[in-house]
Design a protein around this motif. Structure first.
Motif, short mmCIF file in Angstrom:
data_model
loop_
_atom_site.label_atom_id
_atom_site.label_comp_id
_atom_site.label_asym_id
_atom_site.label_seq_id
_atom_site.Cartn_x
_atom_site.Cartn_y
_atom_site.Cartn_z
N ASN A 65 0.82 -1.22 0.00
CA ASN A 65 0.00 0.00 0.00
C ASN A 65 0.85 1.26 0.00
OD1 ASN A 65 -2.67 -1.01 -0.12
ND2 ASN A 65 -2.40 -1.79 1.93
N LEU A 66 1.99 1.22 0.69
CA LEU A 66 2.89 2.39 0.68
C LEU A 66 3.36 2.68 -0.74
CD1 LEU A 66 5.34 1.96 3.73
CD2 LEU A 66 3.68 3.80 3.36
N ILE A 67 3.70 1.64 -1.48
CA ILE A 67 4.18 1.81 -2.86
C ILE A 67 3.07 2.44 -3.71
CG2 ILE A 67 4.92 0.55 -4.93
CD1 ILE A 67 6.25 -1.50 -2.95
N ILE A 68 1.88 1.89 -3.61
CA ILE A 68 0.75 2.40 -4.39
C ILE A 68 0.42 3.84 -3.98
CG2 ILE A 68 -1.75 2.11 -4.83
CD1 ILE A 68 -0.34 -0.23 -6.02
N ASP A 69 0.30 4.07 -2.68
CA ASP A 69 -0.15 5.40 -2.20
C ASP A 69 0.86 6.50 -2.53
OD1 ASP A 69 -2.33 4.12 -1.22
OD2 ASP A 69 -1.71 4.18 0.89
N ASN A 70 2.13 6.13 -2.67
CA ASN A 70 3.14 7.14 -2.98
C ASN A 70 3.44 7.22 -4.49
OD1 ASN A 70 4.45 8.44 -0.41
ND2 ASN A 70 3.92 6.35 0.12
N GLY A 71 2.61 6.57 -5.27
CA GLY A 71 2.72 6.69 -6.74
C GLY A 71 3.95 6.02 -7.32
N LEU A 72 4.50 5.01 -6.61
CA LEU A 72 5.69 4.33 -7.12
C LEU A 72 5.29 3.14 -8.00
CD1 LEU A 72 7.72 4.67 -3.85
CD2 LEU A 72 8.51 5.45 -6.09
N ASN A 73 6.26 2.66 -8.76
CA ASN A 73 6.01 1.57 -9.71
C ASN A 73 6.12 0.22 -8.99
OD1 ASN A 73 5.78 0.04 -12.00
ND2 ASN A 73 7.79 0.60 -12.84
N LEU A 74 4.99 -0.46 -8.84
CA LEU A 74 4.95 -1.75 -8.13
C LEU A 74 5.29 -2.88 -9.10
CD1 LEU A 74 3.81 -3.31 -5.50
CD2 LEU A 74 1.74 -3.54 -6.86
N VAL A 75 6.30 -3.70 -8.76
CA VAL A 75 6.62 -4.86 -9.59
C VAL A 75 6.72 -6.09 -8.69
CG1 VAL A 75 7.84 -3.48 -11.33
CG2 VAL A 75 9.14 -4.50 -9.45
N SER A 76 6.88 -7.26 -9.33
CA SER A 76 6.89 -8.48 -8.51
C SER A 76 8.20 -9.25 -8.65
CB SER A 76 5.72 -9.40 -8.91
OG SER A 76 6.13 -10.26 -9.94
N ILE A 77 8.46 -10.12 -7.68
CA ILE A 77 9.71 -10.90 -7.74
C ILE A 77 9.64 -11.97 -8.84
CG2 ILE A 77 10.51 -10.51 -5.39
CD1 ILE A 77 9.46 -13.21 -4.58
N ASP A 78 8.44 -12.23 -9.36
CA ASP A 78 8.36 -13.16 -10.50
C ASP A 78 9.10 -12.58 -11.69
OD1 ASP A 78 6.81 -14.67 -8.88
OD2 ASP A 78 4.90 -14.10 -9.78
N ARG A 79 8.96 -11.26 -11.87
CA ARG A 79 9.64 -10.61 -12.99
C ARG A 79 11.04 -10.14 -12.62
NH1 ARG A 79 7.52 -9.15 -17.87
NH2 ARG A 79 5.45 -9.64 -17.11
N TYR A 80 11.21 -9.79 -11.35
CA TYR A 80 12.53 -9.27 -10.88
C TYR A 80 13.01 -10.09 -9.69
CZ TYR A 80 11.46 -5.29 -13.86
OH TYR A 80 11.17 -4.50 -14.95
N PRO A 81 13.52 -11.29 -9.95
CA PRO A 81 13.94 -12.16 -8.83
C PRO A 81 15.26 -11.75 -8.18
CG PRO A 81 14.19 -13.29 -10.93
CD PRO A 81 13.60 -11.96 -11.25
N VAL A 82 15.91 -10.74 -8.76
CA VAL A 82 17.11 -10.19 -8.10
C VAL A 82 16.85 -8.70 -7.87
CG1 VAL A 82 19.59 -9.76 -8.28
CG2 VAL A 82 18.62 -11.86 -9.24
N ILE A 83 17.04 -8.28 -6.62
CA ILE A 83 16.73 -6.90 -6.22
C ILE A 83 18.05 -6.16 -6.00
CG2 ILE A 83 15.70 -5.55 -4.33
CD1 ILE A 83 13.66 -7.89 -4.07
N ASP A 84 18.11 -4.92 -6.45
CA ASP A 84 19.36 -4.14 -6.30
C ASP A 84 19.58 -3.74 -4.85
OD1 ASP A 84 20.18 -3.99 -9.07
OD2 ASP A 84 18.38 -2.77 -9.36
N LEU A 85 18.53 -3.21 -4.23
CA LEU A 85 18.68 -2.63 -2.89
C LEU A 85 17.40 -2.83 -2.10
CD1 LEU A 85 20.13 -0.63 -0.89
CD2 LEU A 85 18.95 1.21 -2.10
#
Ligand code: 5RP
Length: 233
Positions: A65-85
């Motif tokens: 909800n924080l991601i959505i409410d702050n207008g950020l781009n929500l993605v999933s680990i299915d598409r991005y299984p390696v996270i930078d930070l």
């Protein structure tokens, strides 16, 4: 200590951590808790001001909800299984940068996201900084469990020298149910000088989903101090 100083400490730590670590195009893990709220606000500011094209992966219902409410781009680990930070809060951080997490009940998803992140950093106020676990955090180690195993697990945790308490829900009768449909038992082991050993014993018990002990995962911690400064280690 005044609540204002604590809140300012959280905000200062979060803003510094974001400013020093978030870079254009990154896939970010978004932690949970009250300190992370300040980090997400800062991430959203930078993303909008500088067109950073950030992608965000939540560690909980709250983070989603924080991601959505702050207008950020929500993605999933299915598409991005390696996270930078991955930026997350903590309940207590020991001298070796191990952390107790799960005070907000989100430890399992938080640990999955931390484990697939190239860089995992912690943000906290000065109250979380300890030499050993149990010095400042007195509520015990949160352990997420399969509900069916509750009674035998309470007994096992006692046999390991802990004092287990089933975490109860607020504004509902009965136990707290996690984002994964499980229960949490908080187990007080007093001062913990051997977190890795305790963690290994706990996670090998059938019915334990995971513990709030994040051992050897974080690369850096930012602590917001009472005087407005931020220390790191
Ligand atoms: C939730 C967590 C939180 O990160 C931890 O409880 C710290 O929260 P806060 O920033 O509100 O002190 O582990 O599961």
């Amino acid at each position: 200590m005044s609540d204002d100083l604590i809140e300012k400490g959280k905000e200062n730590a979060a803003v510094k951590a974001v400013d020093e670590n978030v870079k254009k195009g990154m896939v970010l893990g978004i932690g949970s808790g009250s300190t992370v709220v300040y980090a997400v606000k800062r991430i959203a500011e930078l993303n909008n001001e500088s067109n950073l094209d950030l992608k965000c992966i939540p560690t909980s219902f709250q983070a989603y909800n924080l991601i959505i409410d702050n207008g950020l781009n929500l993605v999933s680990i299915d598409r991005y299984p390696v996270i930078d930070l991955d930026i997350d809060g903590a309940d207590e951080i020991d001298k070796n940068l191990n952390a107790i997490k799960g005070g907000g009940g989100c430890l399992v998803q938080e640990k999955i996201i931390a484990s697939i992140s190239k860089n995992f950093i912690l943000i906290a106020d000065y109250r979380k900084d300890s030499e050993f676990f149990g010095e400042n955090w007195k509520k015990g180690i949160p352990i997420e469990i399969i509900p069916l195993a509750r009674v035998p697990l309470m007994k096992k945790f006692e046999e390991l020298g802990g004092k287990p308490i089933l975490r109860m829900a607020k504004a509902k009768s009965g136990p707290l149910v996690t984002d994964n449909g499980n229960f949490i038992i908080d187990v007080d082991f007093g001062i913990v000088k051997n977190p890795s050993e305790i963690n290994n014993k706990l996670i090998s018990i059938p019915g334990v989903v995971d513990t709030g002990l994040f051992i050897g995962m974080a690369s850096k911690a930012y602590f917001g101090q009472k005087d407005g400064s931020v220390t790191t280690r």
